[in-house]
Scaffold this motif. Structure first.
Motif, PDB file in Angstrom:
ATOM      1  N   GLY A 185       0.682  -1.414   0.015  1.00 51.87           N
ATOM      2  CA  GLY A 185       0.078  -0.079   0.023  1.00 51.87           C
ATOM      3  C   GLY A 185       0.980   1.270  -0.026  1.00 51.87           C
ATOM      4  O   GLY A 185       0.565   2.187  -0.779  1.00 51.87           O
TER       5      GLY A 185
ATOM      6  N   GLY B  26       1.094   3.915  -2.861  1.00 45.80           N
ATOM      7  CA  GLY B  26       0.437   5.046  -2.363  1.00 45.80           C
ATOM      8  C   GLY B  26      -0.872   5.419  -2.369  1.00 45.80           C
ATOM      9  O   GLY B  26      -1.512   6.276  -2.619  1.00 45.80           O
ATOM     10  N   ARG B  27      -1.532   4.010  -2.299  1.00 37.83           N
ATOM     11  CA  ARG B  27      -3.065   4.375  -2.492  1.00 37.83           C
ATOM     12  C   ARG B  27      -3.605   3.086  -1.651  1.00 37.83           C
ATOM     13  O   ARG B  27      -2.773   2.035  -1.462  1.00 37.83           O
ATOM     14  CB  ARG B  27      -3.738   4.400  -3.754  1.00 37.83           C
ATOM     15  CG  ARG B  27      -3.238   3.174  -4.550  1.00 37.83           C
ATOM     16  CD  ARG B  27      -4.029   3.129  -5.736  1.00 37.83           C
ATOM     17  NE  ARG B  27      -5.140   2.595  -5.422  1.00 37.83           N
ATOM     18  CZ  ARG B  27      -6.101   2.396  -6.289  1.00 37.83           C
ATOM     19  NH1 ARG B  27      -6.093   3.271  -7.562  1.00 37.83           N
ATOM     20  NH2 ARG B  27      -7.390   1.884  -5.925  1.00 37.83           N
ATOM     21  N   PRO B  28      -4.524   2.915  -1.159  1.00 39.33           N
ATOM     22  CA  PRO B  28      -5.160   1.831  -0.558  1.00 39.33           C
ATOM     23  C   PRO B  28      -5.657   0.532  -1.747  1.00 39.33           C
ATOM     24  O   PRO B  28      -5.507   0.902  -2.758  1.00 39.33           O
ATOM     25  CB  PRO B  28      -6.818   2.215  -0.032  1.00 39.33           C
ATOM     26  CG  PRO B  28      -6.861   3.422  -0.147  1.00 39.33           C
ATOM     27  CD  PRO B  28      -5.801   4.228  -1.137  1.00 39.33           C
TER      28      PRO B  28
ATOM     29  N   LEU C 264      -7.548  -1.582  -6.505  1.00 39.90           N
ATOM     30  CA  LEU C 264      -6.394  -1.263  -7.542  1.00 39.90           C
ATOM     31  C   LEU C 264      -6.193  -2.331  -8.417  1.00 39.90           C
ATOM     32  O   LEU C 264      -6.222  -3.598  -8.215  1.00 39.90           O
ATOM     33  CB  LEU C 264      -5.025  -1.479  -6.503  1.00 39.90           C
ATOM     34  CG  LEU C 264      -3.576  -1.306  -7.318  1.00 39.90           C
ATOM     35  CD1 LEU C 264      -3.641  -0.003  -8.109  1.00 39.90           C
ATOM     36  CD2 LEU C 264      -2.638  -1.454  -6.413  1.00 39.90           C
TER      37      LEU C 264
ATOM     38  N   HIS D 176      -3.646   1.259 -13.214  1.00 39.30           N
ATOM     39  CA  HIS D 176      -2.755   2.194 -12.567  1.00 39.30           C
ATOM     40  C   HIS D 176      -1.678   2.386 -13.690  1.00 39.30           C
ATOM     41  O   HIS D 176      -1.292   3.593 -13.628  1.00 39.30           O
ATOM     42  CB  HIS D 176      -2.315   1.294 -11.416  1.00 39.30           C
ATOM     43  CG  HIS D 176      -1.728   2.125 -10.397  1.00 39.30           C
ATOM     44  ND1 HIS D 176      -0.472   2.019 -10.119  1.00 39.30           N
ATOM     45  CD2 HIS D 176      -2.167   3.277  -9.763  1.00 39.30           C
ATOM     46  CE1 HIS D 176       0.151   3.036  -9.208  1.00 39.30           C
ATOM     47  NE2 HIS D 176      -1.143   3.628  -8.962  1.00 39.30           N
TER      48      HIS D 176
ATOM     49  N   GLU E 187      -3.413   6.014 -14.755  1.00 38.32           N
ATOM     50  CA  GLU E 187      -3.253   6.816 -13.634  1.00 38.32           C
ATOM     51  C   GLU E 187      -2.112   7.072 -13.432  1.00 38.32           C
ATOM     52  O   GLU E 187      -1.686   8.208 -12.835  1.00 38.32           O
ATOM     53  CB  GLU E 187      -3.707   6.032 -12.586  1.00 38.32           C
ATOM     54  CG  GLU E 187      -5.406   5.684 -12.331  1.00 38.32           C
ATOM     55  CD  GLU E 187      -5.516   4.745 -11.279  1.00 38.32           C
ATOM     56  OE1 GLU E 187      -4.574   4.349 -10.268  1.00 38.32           O
ATOM     57  OE2 GLU E 187      -6.868   4.180 -11.173  1.00 38.32           O
ATOM     58  N   GLU E 188      -0.860   6.422 -13.806  1.00 38.73           N
ATOM     59  CA  GLU E 188       0.595   6.842 -13.589  1.00 38.73           C
ATOM     60  C   GLU E 188       1.258   7.006 -14.687  1.00 38.73           C
ATOM     61  O   GLU E 188       2.485   7.022 -14.608  1.00 38.73           O
ATOM     62  CB  GLU E 188       0.938   5.808 -12.779  1.00 38.73           C
ATOM     63  CG  GLU E 188       0.862   5.460 -11.255  1.00 38.73           C
ATOM     64  CD  GLU E 188       1.216   6.697 -10.415  1.00 38.73           C
ATOM     65  OE1 GLU E 188       2.384   7.519 -10.820  1.00 38.73           O
ATOM     66  OE2 GLU E 188       0.712   7.071  -9.417  1.00 38.73           O
TER      67      GLU E 188
ATOM     68  N   HIS F 119      -2.044   4.338   6.701  1.00 38.93           N
ATOM     69  CA  HIS F 119      -2.905   3.292   6.065  1.00 38.93           C
ATOM     70  C   HIS F 119      -3.113   2.276   7.305  1.00 38.93           C
ATOM     71  O   HIS F 119      -2.655   1.423   7.337  1.00 38.93           O
ATOM     72  CB  HIS F 119      -1.854   2.620   5.046  1.00 38.93           C
ATOM     73  CG  HIS F 119      -1.385   3.342   3.804  1.00 38.93           C
ATOM     74  ND1 HIS F 119      -2.324   3.450   2.652  1.00 38.93           N
ATOM     75  CD2 HIS F 119      -0.487   4.526   3.688  1.00 38.93           C
ATOM     76  CE1 HIS F 119      -1.581   4.470   2.006  1.00 38.93           C
ATOM     77  NE2 HIS F 119      -0.657   4.985   2.199  1.00 38.93           N
TER      78      HIS F 119
ATOM     79  N   ARG G  38      -7.009  -4.047   3.494  1.00 48.31           N
ATOM     80  CA  ARG G  38      -6.371  -2.787   3.242  1.00 48.31           C
ATOM     81  C   ARG G  38      -4.844  -2.979   3.673  1.00 48.31           C
ATOM     82  O   ARG G  38      -4.624  -3.691   4.855  1.00 48.31           O
ATOM     83  CB  ARG G  38      -6.955  -1.676   4.178  1.00 48.31           C
ATOM     84  CG  ARG G  38      -8.532  -1.421   3.640  1.00 48.31           C
ATOM     85  CD  ARG G  38      -8.907   0.074   4.377  1.00 48.31           C
ATOM     86  NE  ARG G  38     -10.352   0.248   4.087  1.00 48.31           N
ATOM     87  CZ  ARG G  38     -10.952   0.847   3.032  1.00 48.31           C
ATOM     88  NH1 ARG G  38      -9.823   1.329   2.033  1.00 48.31           N
ATOM     89  NH2 ARG G  38     -12.137   1.028   2.879  1.00 48.31           N
TER      90      ARG G  38
END
Length: 297
Positions: free
Chosen positions: A133, A137-139, A143, A148, A152-153, A273, A295
């Motif tokens: 996580g 950098g995200r839950p 995902l 991603h 997103e990246e 987190h 999580r």
């Protein structure tokens, strides 16, 4: 487009006629081999091969598939993919569910010095440990690695070798689509990526397939900088589409220091987190054990 037909067309376009022993001249307008050349070299009739590329041929034999694979220069992954596409006419594999056993979640908790996650054939991350996580950098719930990487990246730069990552992602999804052609969630993901990423559209048209494998992975984390990690993939018994991925750093390397610092920064910040488990989803397809998507702790 018939998947088998499209795969054959793209593969023959890659073959160098000269390497196959076929004389060429400046008047040649076809990239790669012609249909009749593939037929001749593989020992099948031109009519039969044409029907294969048009999606009209009956189930090809293993001998024909082996011959085609040899002429087209397919590697092991591509050979398996070709056979899978040919068998689809008889039997279509049902997409597996995404339930992760609680015992596997305990295994993730035991991996404390490296990001570790469980991923399915859609590249959905079904569970991950605390460092996973922090790395992304995200839950972890929600995902998807393909989304991603490609949506997103692409501009934010987490993936230091972004173009290579896109080759791996699209090649894997091509392989998964051949294995599970009637998976609606996979089809929806592919459609979303095609709508949102020109890079995806170009790579998808190439019909390249890639198996997930171990190797070096480079991340440029905004807090701790470059992390040169080694990805090891472990196929999970009785879970046909799931793998455990562990991203480890070499002992004494800057990446090991970076992962250690990343964990400390999170702890000093009060643990951004928290260890909270999401409730199980209504659908069993994609649910994670009896505890829901885990999580990062």
């Amino acid at each position: 487009m018939d998947d088998l037909a499209g795969f054959l067309r793209t593969r023959r376009s890659r073959v160098d006629p000269a390497a196959a022993g076929i004389p060429t001249d400046s008047r040649r307008r076809v990239a790669g081999l012609r249909r009749e050349e593939v037929a001749h070299l593989s020992g099948v009739s031109v009519d039969y091969y044409v029907r294969l590329e048009q999606g009209r041929a009956t189930q090809p034999s293993e001998q024909v598939l082996d011959a085609l694979a040899g002429v087209l220069g397919l590697d092991g992954t591509e050979r398996e993919h070709l056979g899978r596409l040919a068998r689809q006419r008889r039997r279509r594999a049902k997409a597996p569910g995404g339930r992760v056993r609680p015992e596997l979640l305990r295994v993730l908790d035991l991996v404390t010095g490296a990001p570790a996650l469980i991923m399915d054939h859609r590249l959905d991350v079904l569970a991950g440990n605390r460092l996973a996580g922090l790395l992304f950098g995200r839950p972890i719930p929600g995902l998807n690695i393909a989304r991603h990487v490609l949506l997103e990246e692409a501009e934010r730069g987490l993936y230091a070798e972004w173009e290579m990552c896109t080759l791996d992602v699209v090649g894997h999804l091509r392989l998964a689509a051949g294995q599970y052609p009637e998976d609606p969630r996979l089809a929806s993901l592919i459609g979303e990526l095609a709508m949102g990423s020109e890079r995806f559209r170009r790579l998808w048209a190439r019909a390249d397939v890639r198996a997930r494998t171990h190797g070096r992975r480079s991340y440029r984390h905004p807090l701790v900088g470059l992390l040169e990690l080694h990805q090891e993939n472990f196929a999970l018994p009785d879970e046909s589409s799931m793998e455990l991925l562990v991203l480890s750093a070499a002992p004494g390397s800057p990446a090991e220091d970076g992962l250690r610092l990343l964990g400390r920064l999170d702890a000093e910040a009060g643990g951004g987190h928290p260890s909270v488990d999401a409730p199980p989803r209504d659908s069993t397809d994609g649910a994670v054990g009896d505890r829901g998507h885990r999580r990062p702790s």
